[in-house]
Design a protein around this motif. Structure first.
Motif, PDB file in Angstrom:
ATOM      1  N   PRO A  13       0.823  -1.212   0.000  1.00 23.12           N
ATOM      2  CA  PRO A  13       0.000   0.000   0.000  1.00 23.12           C
ATOM      3  C   PRO A  13       0.859   1.265   0.000  1.00 23.12           C
ATOM      4  CG  PRO A  13      -0.049  -1.026   2.166  1.00 23.12           C
ATOM      5  CD  PRO A  13       0.725  -1.955   1.260  1.00 23.12           C
ATOM      6  N   PRO A  14       0.338   2.381  -0.530  1.00 24.13           N
ATOM      7  CA  PRO A  14       1.045   3.654  -0.441  1.00 24.13           C
ATOM      8  C   PRO A  14       1.268   4.000   1.033  1.00 24.13           C
ATOM      9  CG  PRO A  14      -0.834   3.821  -1.933  1.00 24.13           C
ATOM     10  CD  PRO A  14      -0.942   2.504  -1.243  1.00 24.13           C
ATOM     11  N   TYR A  15       2.452   4.477   1.345  1.00 28.09           N
ATOM     12  CA  TYR A  15       2.773   4.736   2.750  1.00 28.09           C
ATOM     13  C   TYR A  15       2.163   6.046   3.229  1.00 28.09           C
ATOM     14  CZ  TYR A  15       6.333   7.668   0.588  1.00 28.09           C
ATOM     15  OH  TYR A  15       6.973   8.604  -0.175  1.00 28.09           O
ATOM     16  N   GLY A  16       1.939   6.102   4.536  1.00 28.03           N
ATOM     17  CA  GLY A  16       1.509   7.342   5.173  1.00 28.03           C
ATOM     18  C   GLY A  16       2.729   8.114   5.654  1.00 28.03           C
ATOM     19  N   MET A  17       2.533   9.361   5.983  1.00 27.33           N
ATOM     20  CA  MET A  17       3.636  10.201   6.469  1.00 27.33           C
ATOM     21  C   MET A  17       3.274  10.807   7.813  1.00 27.33           C
ATOM     22  SD  MET A  17       4.836  12.102   2.988  1.00 27.33           S
ATOM     23  CE  MET A  17       6.235  12.832   3.804  1.00 27.33           C
ATOM     24  N   ALA A  18       4.288  11.071   8.625  1.00 26.75           N
ATOM     25  CA  ALA A  18       4.113  11.741   9.924  1.00 26.75           C
ATOM     26  C   ALA A  18       3.081  11.033  10.788  1.00 26.75           C
ATOM     27  CB  ALA A  18       3.746  13.218   9.722  1.00 26.75           C
ATOM     28  N   GLY A  19       3.089   9.697  10.776  1.00 30.10           N
ATOM     29  CA  GLY A  19       2.171   8.907  11.596  1.00 30.10           C
ATOM     30  C   GLY A  19       0.858   8.570  10.917  1.00 30.10           C
ATOM     31  N   GLY A  20       0.704   8.957   9.652  1.00 31.14           N
ATOM     32  CA  GLY A  20      -0.535   8.659   8.930  1.00 31.14           C
ATOM     33  C   GLY A  20      -0.629   7.185   8.544  1.00 31.14           C
ATOM     34  N   SER A  21      -1.820   6.714   8.351  1.00 33.12           N
ATOM     35  CA  SER A  21      -2.064   5.320   7.975  1.00 33.12           C
ATOM     36  C   SER A  21      -1.757   5.098   6.490  1.00 33.12           C
ATOM     37  CB  SER A  21      -3.524   4.953   8.223  1.00 33.12           C
ATOM     38  OG  SER A  21      -3.847   5.106   9.584  1.00 33.12           O
ATOM     39  N   ILE A  56     -10.408  -0.916 -13.292  1.00 34.48           N
ATOM     40  CA  ILE A  56      -9.146  -0.477 -12.703  1.00 34.48           C
ATOM     41  C   ILE A  56      -9.477   0.312 -11.447  1.00 34.48           C
ATOM     42  CG2 ILE A  56      -7.073   0.911 -13.024  1.00 34.48           C
ATOM     43  CD1 ILE A  56      -7.347   0.345 -16.031  1.00 34.48           C
ATOM     44  N   TYR A  57      -9.084  -0.231 -10.294  1.00 33.65           N
ATOM     45  CA  TYR A  57      -9.292   0.404  -9.002  1.00 33.65           C
ATOM     46  C   TYR A  57      -7.977   1.064  -8.604  1.00 33.65           C
ATOM     47  CZ  TYR A  57     -13.366  -2.623  -9.005  1.00 33.65           C
ATOM     48  OH  TYR A  57     -14.523  -3.264  -9.344  1.00 33.65           O
ATOM     49  N   THR A  58      -7.925   2.386  -8.570  1.00 36.13           N
ATOM     50  CA  THR A  58      -6.684   3.081  -8.252  1.00 36.13           C
ATOM     51  C   THR A  58      -6.426   3.025  -6.748  1.00 36.13           C
ATOM     52  OG1 THR A  58      -7.851   5.193  -8.121  1.00 36.13           O
ATOM     53  CG2 THR A  58      -6.868   4.621 -10.239  1.00 36.13           C
ATOM     54  N   PRO A  59      -5.136   2.974  -6.349  1.00 30.94           N
ATOM     55  CA  PRO A  59      -4.826   2.930  -4.922  1.00 30.94           C
ATOM     56  C   PRO A  59      -5.139   4.259  -4.256  1.00 30.94           C
ATOM     57  CG  PRO A  59      -2.811   3.003  -6.222  1.00 30.94           C
ATOM     58  CD  PRO A  59      -3.945   2.898  -7.189  1.00 30.94           C
ATOM     59  N   GLY A  60      -5.529   4.169  -2.991  1.00 29.45           N
ATOM     60  CA  GLY A  60      -5.774   5.397  -2.227  1.00 29.45           C
ATOM     61  C   GLY A  60      -4.463   5.938  -1.685  1.00 29.45           C
ATOM     62  N   GLY A  61      -4.384   7.235  -1.502  1.00 25.60           N
ATOM     63  CA  GLY A  61      -3.177   7.841  -0.975  1.00 25.60           C
ATOM     64  C   GLY A  61      -3.028   7.574   0.518  1.00 25.60           C
TER      65      GLY A  61
END
Length: 67
Positions: A13-21, A56-61
């Motif tokens: 999965p796309p990574y979160g930043m500053a503690g985000g999921s 095509i299901y795009t990944p969520g940020g």
């Protein structure tokens, strides 16, 4: 007709930043005219026929900051 896909974030999965999921994974699928669903890999080719649907299901940020 042959359809090719080249996309990422299907296994990681796309990574979160500053503690985000992390964000949601994406997916590519072919829904056949007979109702069956054929998953596709991130880099894949598949034969499609009239009545088939390419989804095509795009990944969520990923999130930013604590949830």
């Amino acid at each position: 007709m042959t359809v090719s896909t080249l996309s990422s974030h299907r296994r990681v999965p796309p990574y979160g930043m500053a503690g985000g999921s992390p964000g949601a994974l994406g997916a590519n699928r072919v829904r056949r005219a007979d109702g069956t669903v054929e998953p596709m890999a991130g880099c894949d080719s598949v034969e499609v026929r009239p009545g088939d649907v390419l989804a095509i299901y795009t990944p969520g940020g990923g999130g930013y900051g604590p949830p």
